[in-house]
Structures are given as structure tokens and as C-alpha cells.
Design an enzyme around this catalytic site. Structure first.
Site, PDB file in Angstrom:
ATOM      1  N   VAL A   1      -0.984   1.322   4.525  1.00  0.00           N
ATOM      2  CA  VAL A   1      -0.403   0.870   5.788  1.00  0.00           C
ATOM      3  C   VAL A   1      -1.064   1.526   6.988  1.00  0.00           C
ATOM      4  CG1 VAL A   1       1.718   0.897   7.170  1.00  0.00           C
ATOM      5  CG2 VAL A   1       1.811   0.280   4.749  1.00  0.00           C
ATOM      6  N   ASP A   2      -1.211   2.843   6.950  1.00  0.00           N
ATOM      7  CA  ASP A   2      -1.688   3.565   8.132  1.00  0.00           C
ATOM      8  C   ASP A   2      -3.119   3.178   8.482  1.00  0.00           C
ATOM      9  OD1 ASP A   2      -0.818   5.175  10.165  1.00  0.00           O
ATOM     10  OD2 ASP A   2      -1.212   7.064   9.154  1.00  0.00           O
TER      11      ASP A   2
END
Length: 685
Positions: A401-402
């Protein structure tokens, strides 16, 4: 009535602001040059991923166990390990961190295997520290596994890991997919290793009770050291922990099941699982611990060193090495996608959006976008769109995600028209599909946070799962806000369906962040140290929704966060936090020497909160960065330096030194400061 001296004060302030801005312009120019000097020919950046001595120690153990000759590099490995030894003989989990027993014991064994004698001065110091901390009997579970392979501790002093776990369906209460990625990628090969209970030779021979490190035991005759909490303590206060402990004990009693048909099927499935996940460059997972354990597991299952998977793996692992004046070491991971996204954003902030070198970096990122169904996420999120990004050079099974959010945001900074382009849209769709039920986002997984798993005997890192965190949620919320604002953009408009989905995601994420805000206005940082990082990211997301909130509650959250950042600013103008803010009990937020990364994060948070660029807190932070820009390269570039690690792998257990943090975050902050200054000048007319 005019206040005497008011005109003079105003003039002095104007002159002072002008001088600061001139200095910032010069600082940005030198920092831009430094950044470009580090860029690879194909457009990307990648700094060292520093995590202390344990990855190199693990590589030494792997080489000893599997017969890999590292003699030509032994002196350089020794140099690296010794360069990080503390004055009391210990090794910590990060620079300037107090000594850690397990890391120190691993470093000690590695140095012995690399040729140091036990009576040399550095090992005498190390031995004194290790014994004072309880000796080998008190080391963590992973260290026990490494030592058990050499007969230094009995396998019966290691928790059971039944290979049958690999047969559990992904949606069952516990399976290999219940663990977050970094843990999963170690546990799966460990299921094989724990089954075989291998015994490898040390320089003094091969023995089930090897005395090679007896000097590190307080009582070498009592090596069956207990692990975990005692039965009686658990039965009184922890039913789940007691159940895990009882199950572990039962598995010792029924060891004969290790040779049954179910175990055979499980082992075959694990081997297939591991082979499927070998990357195109020969590596595994983007994580050196799991990578090396995988090769070891395959060798135990009958593969040979000369077989293609192992041969390719051994060749690829050499590309993870880093060498400089402090010696040679293996990196736990590598961070090209993350570093490139952040450097792109920093250079775009400083006015280089259209520079062909930044465009080349954007092209490199897009070429590394991941499409296709072959990911671990697909095992339990079959509805998830592809289009994410991984952290490393080659890790297609594990988009996260990041990194995906960071790349998408940098795409938008570099090209506002990205809103309607395929790479950005697919990255955003991936992110929206990763939102957890609680409204937040985790790093690698979706809805995988069974806290009861931390009661297992195997857990002594307190980080087996992947919950939502405020810092990652803030970053994705920022992206959602930009997508929503892009519905009316002049150049490049967000697709209506994407806008609708971003609005729905934001409606769930904002209450999550509201619930996570601390009483002092801060947010805890899971992936960066600590409250400065978490607060900066949360503000960055929430600020984009403050104006549209009729109740004013979001604006109030943002202002409380900004007030917190101002309150913990140091007298020298900078910001910084120590590792101790994660301790139990924790040190106060903001305690720790001023550093470039935290100072930049605080400035970014304040600027996102619409704090004026001439506010004393911002001016103090900018001046601190200008004073500390003293690191030079051979081509005239200027940067910053920070020794402590400011990234987090496992709070209290693993801190990460991203060696480019000290550059691109200050560059980003100064660039956004100048953007705010110019916007104010335009507004004044």
C-alpha cells in the site's frame, strides 16, 4: 496611532524573510544537484537499506550451514560487524541504541565463524555483555533457531512449527496468510527447517550439544532453556496464551506425526509454494531473512547447490551486498521504488517537474507497476484489482500500500494530467481495494489483524500481524483528496467512478483517523519515528477535507495536530524523536536530538495544515535545515546527515536507516516551503 518602531520592525522582518528565501533557493539548487548525482542511468534512485548487523550475521550462518565459501569477503564482513559494536561490547538494533542480547549473540557467533578467537578483546567485551544480560538462555526465538542448527541450543528449546499449517485454507482463522508478509516469508521456509531439525558442523565439528559457544552460557549444563511465559502464569491470566502453550507441548509429545502422510503432503506444498515465488532475477521475497531460509529449506528437501533455483538464488543475493569504508554487508531489503518515488516528489516540489531526469524517473516507476493475478493477496482478496507497486527491484508477488500510494502521489506531483492516465488510475484502484473494514489501511494486507496470534510461543517480536496504521492511512487519504479535487481539474480530470469510490473511502478513513488521534493531538507513527511522522502523514490527508467539512471537526483535528508539532519543536528550531518513544513505558513525544528527516516531516505537516510560511515554527525549522546542510559530494552537491535510524520495521525490535531519507525529505520540505512563499506573494498581489 502608529506604534513607535513598527515600520522598522516590519522592514527588518521583510529583509529577514528575503534573506531566508534567498538562502533556501541556494540550498535547493545544491540539494537538487546532489540528488541528480545519485541518480542511476535508467532514472531510479536507491540508497542503502541499513538495519544493523543481523542480516550479515544471518548470511554468515547460512554460508556456514550450506557450505558457501565466503572466505574472500570475511575481513570485510568482520569490519562491518565490528564498526557497529557499542563501547560496552554489545550490538544494538540501531545506531546509538542500547545493546540487544539476541543481536549481540548473533554478532558474536558470526565473528567466531569469520575467524576471530574467543579471547580477543572485542569478543571478551561482547561476552561480558551477553552473560550480564542472561546468556544464550534468554535469546529470542529466531536466534534460538539459528543456534539450534549448529547444536548450540537443543531443538527442544525451540517452539514447534508444524508444516501442516501450510495446508490450512487462506480464509481459516489461522493459516500462513494470517501472518503479515515479513513474518510469513520467514515462517513458511521455517516450517521445513523445523521439521528437519538440521544439525550443521561448526569449526570444532558437528554435535547435538556443541560447546563452541559454551562461554556464553551461564550454566552450559542446562541448555534446555524454557521459552515463553510459564504454564502456571498463563492458566491464571491468559486463556489464549495457555491454549497455544498446551498445543505446543502436545506437538512435542506426538513427534511421530512428523513422518505421517499429512506432513509429506504439507512439505510438498511448501516446496511448490517457495519455487513459485522465486523472482525473475533469482531472488526471493525482497527480504533477506526469508530469502536465505528459503534456499536452506530447499536444500533440506533434496535440492543441491548446483541446481538451478539455488544457483540463481546464490548469484542474485550478491546484488544485495553493500560495501563502503565500513566494510561489506548484506542488506535486509532494497528500496528503489520507495526512494525513486520520494525523490521524484522532492524534485517536483523544488521546481523540477518538467526536468527530463525527473520524467525518466517517472518512466522507470511506471515500468515497475505490477499487473497480473500472481500475488499472495489474490489468495484471500480475489476481487482486488492489480496495479500496485512493490518496494524492491524485483518482488512481483508482494505489492504494498505505502509504495503504491507514494508512487501515485509522485506521479501526480510530476504530471497533474496523471489523474486520467492508466498507471495512476490502476494504482488508485488497487489502493481503494485494500481498505480495511475499520476504515484504515495496512502496509501489505487487507483485514489481517488477529491480535490473539500474538499469544503464540513463536511471537517474541510483537508484530505478527498487519493492522491499519495512521501514517499509511493518512498517505492514502491524501491521494483520495487529490482524486476528489481532480473532478474539476483544469488539466486532466479524475474519472467520475474513481471520484465516487475515493469519496466513499474517505468517509470511512476520516473516522478511523479521528479515533486514532492521541489526546495531545498527535498520531502514533508505525513506519517512521514516531509521532512527528504519524502526525505529518495524518495531517497531509485530513487537510484536504477540512474546508468541505461543515462541522469543522476535521479542521479541528488538523489544528490540534499542528499545535502538537509546534509544541514539541526544539529550542534549536528542529525536531527529532528517539527510539525510546516506542518503549514501554515510552519516552515523551519529541524527545530526542533534532534530525533532518523529522524536521522535514514537521515542516511538511505544518505547511499541509496551512500554517503561514513566516510563522516562527516554520522559520525556525527552515533555518535549522539551512544550518545543517553540510554534507558534500565530489561534484558540488550538498545534503544532510543523520546517524540514528528514522524508519521502523518492528517497533522496539527493528529500526531502519533509509540512507536517502536525510536528503529527499529536507529537499521536499524546503521545496514546499518555497511554494507556500510564492503562493502568499501571489495572494498579496
Amino acid at each position: 496611532m502608529e506604534v513607535p518602531g513598527a515600520q522598522d520592525s516590519a522592514l527588518e522582518k521583510k529583509l529577514d524573510d528575503g534573506l531566508i528565501n534567498q538562502d533556501v533557493t541556494r540550498a535547493l539548487s545544491r540539494a537538487d544537484e546532489y540528488a541528480y548525482n545519485l541518480q542511476h542511468p535508467d532514472g531510479h534512485w536507491c540508497g542503502e537499506f541499513a538495519t544493523g548487523v543481523f542480516p550479515t550475521a544471518e548470511y554468515v550462518f547460512f554460508s556456514q550451514a550450506c557450505g558457501v565459501d565466503i572466505s574472500k569477503d570475511a575481513a570485510l564482513f568482520r569490519k562491518h560487524i565490528l564498526s557497529l559494536q557499542n563501547s560496552d561490547g554489545s550490538w544494538g538494533i540501531a545506531p546509538d541504541h542500547p545493546g540487544d542480547l539476541s543481536i549481540s549473540a548473533e554478532a558474536y557467533l558470526a565473528l567466531r565463524l569469520l575467524g576471530l578467537e574467543s579471547e580477543c578483546k572485542v569478543l571478551q567485551l561482547a561476552r561480558s555483555f551477553i552473560r550480564s544480560a542472561g546468556g544464550i538462555a534468554k535469546v529470542r526465538v529466531l536466534t534460538r533457531i539459528f543456534f539450534a542448527q549448529f547444536g548450540l541450543i537443543p531443538w527442544d528449546a525451540v517452539p514447534q512449527l508444524p508444516a501442516e499449517l501450510a495446508l490450512a485454507p487462506s480464509q481459516s482463522p489461522i493459516s500462513i496468510y494470517t501472518f503479515w508478509v515479513a513474518v510469513r516469508l520467514s515462517i513458511v521456509p521455517l516450517l521445513i527447517i523445523r521439521h528437519h531439525e538440521p544439525l550443521y558442523a561448526l569449526p570444532n565439528g558437528r554435535s547435538t550439544s556443541n560447546d563452541f559457544l559454551d562461554e556464553l552460557w551461564l550454566d552450559p549444563k542446562k541448555k534446555l532453556a524454557p521459552y515463553g511465559r510459564p504454564f502456571l502464569e498463563l492458566v491464571k491470566s491468559d486463556a489464549v496464551g495457555f491454549s497455544f502453550k498446551a498445543l505446543d507441548s502436545l506437538m512435542y509429545l506426538f513427534k511421530s506425526f512428523r513422518h505421517g502422510p499429512l506432513r509429506y503432503i504439507a512439505r510438498k506444498k511448501i516446496v511448490k509454494w517457495l519455487l513459485e515465488r522465486q523472482n525473475s532475477d533469482g531472488s526471493w521475497f525482497g527480504y533477506s531473512t526469508g530469502y536465505q531460509l528459503t534456499m536452506q529449506a530447499l536444500l533440506l528437501e533434496g535440492f543441491k547447490i548446483e541446481d538451478t533455483p539455488i544457483r540463481r538464488g546464490l548469484a542474485a543475493i550478491q546484488t544485495w551486498m553493500w560495501e563502503d569504508n565500513d566494510g561489506r554487508r548484506i542488506q535486509l531489503s532494497n528500496s528503489p521504488v520507495w526512494d525513486t518515488a520520494m525523490m521524484m516528489k522532492a524534485l517536483s516540489s523544488s521546481g523540477h517537474r518538467d526536468d527530463e531526469r525527473v520524467q525518466l524517473a517517472a518512466h522507470w516507476c511506471k515500468a515497475n507497476q505490477l499487473f497480473g493475478p500472481k500475488t499472495d493477496l489474490a489468495q484471500y482478496c480475489p476481487d482486488l484489482p492489480s496495479g500496485g507497486f512493490a518496494f524492491e527491484y524485483c518482488n512481483p508477488w508482494y505489492p504494498d500500500v505505502d509504495d503504491t500510494a507514494a508512487v501515485a502521489l509522485s506521479m501526480l506531483d510530476q504530471d497533474p494530467g496523471a489523474l486520467e492516465k492508466f498507471p495512476f488510475i490502476r494504482a488508485t484502484e488497487f489502493l481503494l481495494g485494500m481498505q480495511n473494514a475499520d476504515g484504515g489501511w495496512a502496509a501489505f494486507d487487507r483485514d489481517r489483524d488477529p491480535s490473539w496470534l500474538h499469544k503464540s510461543p513463536f511471537n517474541d517480536m510483537d508484530n505478527l500481524c498487519d493492522p491499519s496504521t495512521a501514517d499509511i492511512t493518512g498517505r492514502v487519504l491524501e491521494l483520495c483528496g487529490l482524486v476528489i479535487r481532480g473532478a474539476d481539474a483544469a488539466t486532466g480530470r479524475s474519472p467520475p467512478d474513481l471520484v465516487y469510490r475515493a469519496q466513499r473511502a474517505a468517509q470511512r478513513a476520516i473516522p478511523y483517523l479521528a479515533a486514532e488521534q492521541e489526546a495531545d493531538g498527535s498520531w502514533w507513527g508505525r513506519w517512521g519515528i514516531n509521532y512527528v511522522f504519524g502526525t505529518c502523514n495524518a495531517i497531509g490527508g485530513l487537510a484536504l477535507f477540512a474546508d468541505a467539512d461543515g462541522k469543522g471537526s476535521i479542521a479541528a483535528m488538523v489544528q490540534r495536530g499542528a499545535a502538537f508539532l509546534k509544541r514539541i519543536q526544539h529550542s534549536d528550531g528542529g525536531w527529532g524523536e528517539s527510539y525510546a518513544t516506542y518503549d514501554i513505558p515510552p519516552a515523551p513525544p519529541g524527545s530526542g536530538a533534532s534530525l533532518p528527516s523529522p524536521t522535514a516531516w514537521a515542516l511538511l505537516g505544518l505547511l499541509s495544515a496551512s500554517v503561514a510560511p513566516d510563522d516562527p515554527a516554520i522559520c525556525g525549522g527552515v533555518r535549522w535545515l539551512l544550518r545543517e546542510q553540510t554534507k558534500t559530494d565530489s561534484k558540488g552537491g550538498l545534503s544532510w546527515f543523520e546517524r540514528p535510524h528514522t524508519g521502523v520495521g518492528f517497533p522496539r525490535k527493528l529500526y531502519i536507516g533509509y540512507k536517502l531519507y536525510e536528503h529527499y525529505f529536507p529537499l521536499m520540505a524546503l521545496g514546499q516551503y518555497m511554494t507556500a512563499v510564492k503562493a502568499r506573494e501571489v495572494k498579496k498581489g
